[in-house]
Design a protein around this motif. Structure first.
Motif, short mmCIF file in Angstrom:
data_model
loop_
_atom_site.label_atom_id
_atom_site.label_comp_id
_atom_site.label_asym_id
_atom_site.label_seq_id
_atom_site.Cartn_x
_atom_site.Cartn_y
_atom_site.Cartn_z
N ARG A 168 0.86 -1.06 -0.07
CA ARG A 168 -0.17 -0.03 0.10
C ARG A 168 0.87 1.11 0.10
NH1 ARG A 168 -1.90 1.51 4.72
NH2 ARG A 168 -2.60 3.56 4.47
N VAL A 169 0.46 2.36 -0.72
CA VAL A 169 1.13 3.49 -0.59
C VAL A 169 0.17 4.51 -0.20
CG1 VAL A 169 2.38 5.13 -2.15
CG2 VAL A 169 2.74 2.69 -2.69
N SER A 170 0.74 5.41 0.61
CA SER A 170 -0.29 6.54 1.13
C SER A 170 0.52 7.68 0.65
CB SER A 170 -0.26 6.53 2.80
OG SER A 170 0.79 6.64 3.16
N LEU B 228 5.50 10.15 -0.20
CA LEU B 228 4.65 9.02 -0.35
C LEU B 228 5.40 7.92 0.81
CD1 LEU B 228 4.49 10.38 -3.13
CD2 LEU B 228 4.38 8.05 -3.97
N LYS B 229 4.39 7.30 1.47
CA LYS B 229 4.84 6.39 2.48
C LYS B 229 4.50 4.87 2.10
CE LYS B 229 6.05 7.55 6.30
NZ LYS B 229 7.38 7.53 6.94
N TYR C 254 10.50 -0.59 -0.24
CA TYR C 254 9.70 -0.44 -1.57
C TYR C 254 9.91 1.07 -2.17
CZ TYR C 254 7.78 -4.97 -1.42
OH TYR C 254 7.51 -6.41 -1.41
N ALA C 255 10.21 1.90 -1.51
CA ALA C 255 10.50 3.19 -1.98
C ALA C 255 11.14 3.48 -3.17
CB ALA C 255 10.91 4.21 -0.56
N LEU D 140 -0.55 5.38 -10.88
CA LEU D 140 0.78 4.59 -10.86
C LEU D 140 0.79 3.55 -9.91
CD1 LEU D 140 3.34 7.11 -12.56
CD2 LEU D 140 2.07 5.12 -13.51
N THR D 141 0.40 3.99 -8.67
CA THR D 141 0.77 3.22 -7.56
C THR D 141 -0.27 2.08 -7.27
OG1 THR D 141 -0.34 4.72 -6.15
CG2 THR D 141 2.12 4.97 -6.25
N THR D 142 -1.46 2.45 -7.89
CA THR D 142 -2.43 1.38 -7.88
C THR D 142 -2.42 0.43 -9.07
OG1 THR D 142 -4.05 2.83 -8.98
CG2 THR D 142 -4.19 2.79 -6.27
#
Length: 141
Positions: free
Chosen positions: A70-72, A83-84, A89-90, A136-138
């Motif tokens: 998950r990315v917040s 982005l967390k 993964y960062a 992009l993150t989803t």
């Protein structure tokens, strides 16, 4: 090879075979003449392994696809996003963002282990870049 595979599976299910050379002799007595290397390859293909001292068919391990972390996203006006994500993964996410052609307002990223700072060139593009980052993150890179 199908007949050889069937013979191997039949023999290991009917007898306690503790040595590959014994299995090879039994196969030869049944009309099959695999070399030692062929027999080893067939055993591997059939997931036959020595368990508790005898050859048995074992279930192949199921490859598990890791879940996407998950990315917040936190806005840090006037021109930053933070982005967390999960530890480790960062950097891969930041690299994907830096290479993305659909982010014309992106100035660049700085990534740690689980945090990414995203610099946006023009503060008026902050929400547009955020929306693209969310896509992009989803979807994934």
């Amino acid at each position: 090879m199908k007949n050889l595979d069937d013979a191997i599976l039949r023999l290991i299910s009917e007898r306690e075979i503790t040595d590959q050379s014994v299995l090879q002799e039994l196969l030869e007595a049944g009309g099959h003449e695999p070399s030692q290397s062929t027999l080893s390859r067939r055993l591997k293909k059939l997931n036959v392994q020595k368990v508790n001292g005898r050859y048995q068919r074992v279930e192949a391990p199921v490859a598990r696809v890791p879940e996407r972390p998950r990315v917040s996203i936190i806005e840090a006006p006037p021109n930053m996003l933070v982005l967390k994500t999960a530890p480790g993964y960062a950097q891969i996410f930041a690299l994907a963002l830096d290479r993305e052609q659909e982010l014309p307002g992106l100035a660049g990223t700085v990534a740690g282990d689980d945090t990414i700072f995203v610099a946006v060139r023009d503060p008026s593009l902050l929400r547009e870049v955020r929306a693209a980052v969310e896509r992009l993150t989803t979807q994934g890179p």
